[in-house]
Motif scaffolding. Structure first.
Motif, mmCIF file in Angstrom:
data_model
loop_
_atom_site.group_PDB
_atom_site.id
_atom_site.type_symbol
_atom_site.label_atom_id
_atom_site.label_comp_id
_atom_site.label_asym_id
_atom_site.label_seq_id
_atom_site.Cartn_x
_atom_site.Cartn_y
_atom_site.Cartn_z
ATOM 1 N N LYS A 248 53.907 64.977 92.142
ATOM 2 C CA LYS A 248 53.072 64.725 93.317
ATOM 3 C C LYS A 248 52.761 66.017 94.056
ATOM 4 C CE LYS A 248 52.565 60.264 93.032
ATOM 5 N NZ LYS A 248 51.223 59.694 92.711
ATOM 6 N N GLY A 249 53.751 66.903 94.136
ATOM 7 C CA GLY A 249 53.514 68.193 94.778
ATOM 8 C C GLY A 249 52.470 69.015 94.050
ATOM 9 N N ILE A 250 52.536 68.990 92.717
ATOM 10 C CA ILE A 250 51.543 69.698 91.906
ATOM 11 C C ILE A 250 50.163 69.103 92.134
ATOM 12 C CG2 ILE A 250 50.770 70.128 89.534
ATOM 13 C CD1 ILE A 250 53.789 70.182 88.762
ATOM 14 N N GLU A 251 50.068 67.781 92.063
ATOM 15 C CA GLU A 251 48.769 67.109 92.210
ATOM 16 C C GLU A 251 48.170 67.337 93.592
ATOM 17 O OE1 GLU A 251 49.657 63.505 89.007
ATOM 18 O OE2 GLU A 251 49.789 63.119 91.152
ATOM 19 N N LYS A 252 49.003 67.369 94.618
ATOM 20 C CA LYS A 252 48.503 67.619 95.975
ATOM 21 C C LYS A 252 47.917 69.017 96.085
ATOM 22 C CE LYS A 252 49.891 67.578 100.839
ATOM 23 N NZ LYS A 252 51.013 67.335 101.796
ATOM 24 N N GLU A 253 48.618 70.000 95.513
ATOM 25 C CA GLU A 253 48.122 71.377 95.581
ATOM 26 C C GLU A 253 46.880 71.574 94.715
ATOM 27 O OE1 GLU A 253 49.851 75.951 95.391
ATOM 28 O OE2 GLU A 253 51.216 74.250 95.161
ATOM 29 N N LEU A 254 46.775 70.819 93.629
ATOM 30 C CA LEU A 254 45.605 70.936 92.753
ATOM 31 C C LEU A 254 44.313 70.528 93.454
ATOM 32 C CD1 LEU A 254 46.969 69.518 89.376
ATOM 33 C CD2 LEU A 254 46.352 71.881 89.870
ATOM 34 N N GLU A 255 44.417 69.718 94.508
ATOM 35 C CA GLU A 255 43.225 69.281 95.227
ATOM 36 C C GLU A 255 42.416 70.451 95.762
ATOM 37 O OE1 GLU A 255 41.615 66.393 95.793
ATOM 38 O OE2 GLU A 255 42.936 65.509 94.299
ATOM 39 N N SER A 256 43.065 71.582 95.991
ATOM 40 C CA SER A 256 42.362 72.746 96.549
ATOM 41 C C SER A 256 41.637 73.562 95.489
ATOM 42 C CB SER A 256 43.357 73.659 97.279
ATOM 43 O OG SER A 256 44.307 74.208 96.358
ATOM 44 N N LEU A 257 41.862 73.244 94.209
ATOM 45 C CA LEU A 257 41.258 74.039 93.139
ATOM 46 C C LEU A 257 39.881 73.513 92.754
ATOM 47 C CD1 LEU A 257 44.137 74.787 90.611
ATOM 48 C CD2 LEU A 257 43.254 76.228 92.436
ATOM 49 N N PRO A 258 38.929 74.418 92.480
ATOM 50 C CA PRO A 258 37.589 73.997 92.041
ATOM 51 C C PRO A 258 37.557 73.738 90.546
ATOM 52 C CG PRO A 258 37.648 76.381 92.241
ATOM 53 C CD PRO A 258 39.015 75.888 92.666
ATOM 54 N N LEU A 259 38.317 72.747 90.084
ATOM 55 C CA LEU A 259 38.362 72.460 88.652
ATOM 56 C C LEU A 259 37.069 71.784 88.198
ATOM 57 C CD1 LEU A 259 42.008 71.073 88.365
ATOM 58 C CD2 LEU A 259 41.211 73.418 88.077
ATOM 59 N N ALA A 260 36.805 71.862 86.904
ATOM 60 C CA ALA A 260 35.600 71.261 86.346
ATOM 61 C C ALA A 260 35.836 69.769 86.145
ATOM 62 C CB ALA A 260 35.244 71.927 85.013
ATOM 63 N N GLU A 261 35.209 68.951 86.987
ATOM 64 C CA GLU A 261 35.455 67.521 86.933
ATOM 65 C C GLU A 261 34.783 66.861 85.738
ATOM 66 O OE1 GLU A 261 35.430 63.685 89.956
ATOM 67 O OE2 GLU A 261 34.980 65.683 90.676
ATOM 68 N N GLN A 262 33.662 67.391 85.313
ATOM 69 C CA GLN A 262 32.899 66.726 84.259
ATOM 70 C C GLN A 262 33.210 67.251 82.857
ATOM 71 O OE1 GLN A 262 31.202 64.067 85.031
ATOM 72 N NE2 GLN A 262 31.749 64.412 87.170
ATOM 73 N N THR A 263 33.873 68.395 82.774
ATOM 74 C CA THR A 263 34.151 68.955 81.454
ATOM 75 C C THR A 263 35.567 69.507 81.401
ATOM 76 O OG1 THR A 263 33.317 71.129 82.115
ATOM 77 C CG2 THR A 263 31.753 69.630 81.100
ATOM 78 N N GLY A 264 36.112 69.538 80.204
ATOM 79 C CA GLY A 264 37.376 70.234 79.993
ATOM 80 C C GLY A 264 38.630 69.401 80.173
ATOM 81 N N TRP A 265 38.569 68.313 80.949
ATOM 82 C CA TRP A 265 39.741 67.487 81.168
ATOM 83 C C TRP A 265 39.456 66.060 80.720
ATOM 84 C CZ3 TRP A 265 43.646 70.535 81.912
ATOM 85 C CH2 TRP A 265 43.494 71.729 82.629
ATOM 86 N N ILE A 266 40.521 65.352 80.397
ATOM 87 C CA ILE A 266 40.400 64.031 79.777
ATOM 88 C C ILE A 266 40.411 62.939 80.827
ATOM 89 C CG2 ILE A 266 41.533 62.468 78.160
ATOM 90 C CD1 ILE A 266 42.649 65.070 76.823
ATOM 91 N N ARG A 267 39.555 61.930 80.621
ATOM 92 C CA ARG A 267 39.393 60.879 81.631
ATOM 93 C C ARG A 267 40.674 60.064 81.787
ATOM 94 N NH1 ARG A 267 35.402 59.030 84.451
ATOM 95 N NH2 ARG A 267 33.908 60.336 83.334
ATOM 96 N N ARG A 268 40.961 59.758 83.034
ATOM 97 C CA ARG A 268 42.158 59.012 83.402
ATOM 98 C C ARG A 268 41.928 57.495 83.257
ATOM 99 N NH1 ARG A 268 44.994 59.965 89.309
ATOM 100 N NH2 ARG A 268 46.904 58.748 88.972
ATOM 101 N N ARG A 269 42.989 56.782 82.944
ATOM 102 C CA ARG A 269 42.921 55.324 82.863
ATOM 103 C C ARG A 269 42.705 54.735 84.243
ATOM 104 N NH1 ARG A 269 46.801 51.089 83.127
ATOM 105 N NH2 ARG A 269 48.393 52.633 83.701
ATOM 106 N N ASN A 270 41.829 53.720 84.347
ATOM 107 C CA ASN A 270 41.574 53.078 85.640
ATOM 108 C C ASN A 270 42.787 52.281 86.096
ATOM 109 O OD1 ASN A 270 38.935 54.062 85.718
ATOM 110 N ND2 ASN A 270 38.134 52.304 84.555
#
Length: 270
Positions: A248-270
């Protein structure tokens, strides 16, 4: 951990980086304007600009003497992958986790058909016999990291991942393993974590949780321990809350990063 050597700060480098930061934020500027914005003496500004210019990091516009960064900085920025930023954040949080539990942890991402370790605390853990884990791969279907990663991704993404892993030569991806894998994925989803015992190394067990960012799955982190010391059930009883807080700490800090939402990462399960 080994003692960290403390070196004197290089003030000239700090000033140069501050100058670059201001140019990045404000764009074209004269040496006078840069001196005012940075608080650096104008003579020093001229020396810094000259050094940057002869090395092709800034360009001086002849018409008005304003300076701007060149595309060389863009090339440097393009060389920084999302995974590099994420690994830097993960490293800090895994270090905190290690200080709490002493057992080592790994962070993996799925790349080029393989589950690759991007960060690890094995080299610092007194409870590890492994070193140099970064860059090594983990079996997708025979590791807690792989199972929990698959449990977090969408069904469509999972099928693509399994296909890619098979093509990349992951020996754990076999048709006869898939029925058991689906059962383990369902268990991982219900529990919120995955476990393995003696599957990657006969004397090692692990528990793992996924790392997500918005609607994407970035990877997974684990805690590894000796089979003779703990069962996965006991490890979860002792350490799962800390592992989840780390995630959770990692995910919270990741919110500040300009990661590529449409490419490069795998879609999460709904």
């Amino acid at each position: 951990m080994s003692e960290i050597q403390v070196y004197p700060r290089v003030r000239a480098l700090e000033r140069g980086l501050e100058l670059v930061s201001v140019l990045s934020e404000f764009g074209w500027a004269t040496p006078k304007e840069l001196a005012k914005k940075t608080g650096i003496h104008r003579t020093t500004i001229y020396r810094l600009l000259h050094t940057l210019e002869v090395n092709d990091y800034v360009h001086c516009r002849p018409g008005d003497g304003c300076y701007s960064l060149t595309r060389r900085f863009r090339l440097i920025a393009d060389g920084i992958k999302d995974e590099d930023w994420v690994a830097q954040i993960v490293s800090f949080h895994l270090g905190n986790l290690l200080s709490q539990i002493q057992w080592p942890s790994d962070f993996v991402t799925f790349s080029s058909g393989r589950l690759i370790i991007r960060e690890s605390t094995h080299r610092f853990s007194p409870m590890s016999v492994n070193r140099g884990m970064v860059g090594k791969s983990r079996p997708l279907l025979n590791s807690a990291l792989g199972i929990v990663f698959l449990s977090a991704v969408s069904d469509e993404s999972r099928e693509r991942i399994l296909t890619l892993a098979g093509l990349a030569g992951d020996e754990s991806v076999k048709p006869e393993n898939l029925e058991n894998v689906m059962r383990r994925i369902q268990v991982a989803r219900a529990r919120g974590y995955a476990e393995s015992s003696g599957e990657t190394q006969h004397n090692i067990s692990a528990i793992a949780v996924p790392i997500c960012w918005r609607n994407r799955v970035l990877g997974a982190i684990n805690i590894m321990f000796f089979r003779r010391a703990l069962t996965p059930v006991k490890a979860a009883e002792l350490y799962l809350d800390q592992l989840k807080r780390c995630a959770k700490g990692i995910e919270k800090e990741l919110e500040s990063l300009p990661l590529a939402e449409q490419t490069g990462w795998i879609r999460r399960r709904n």
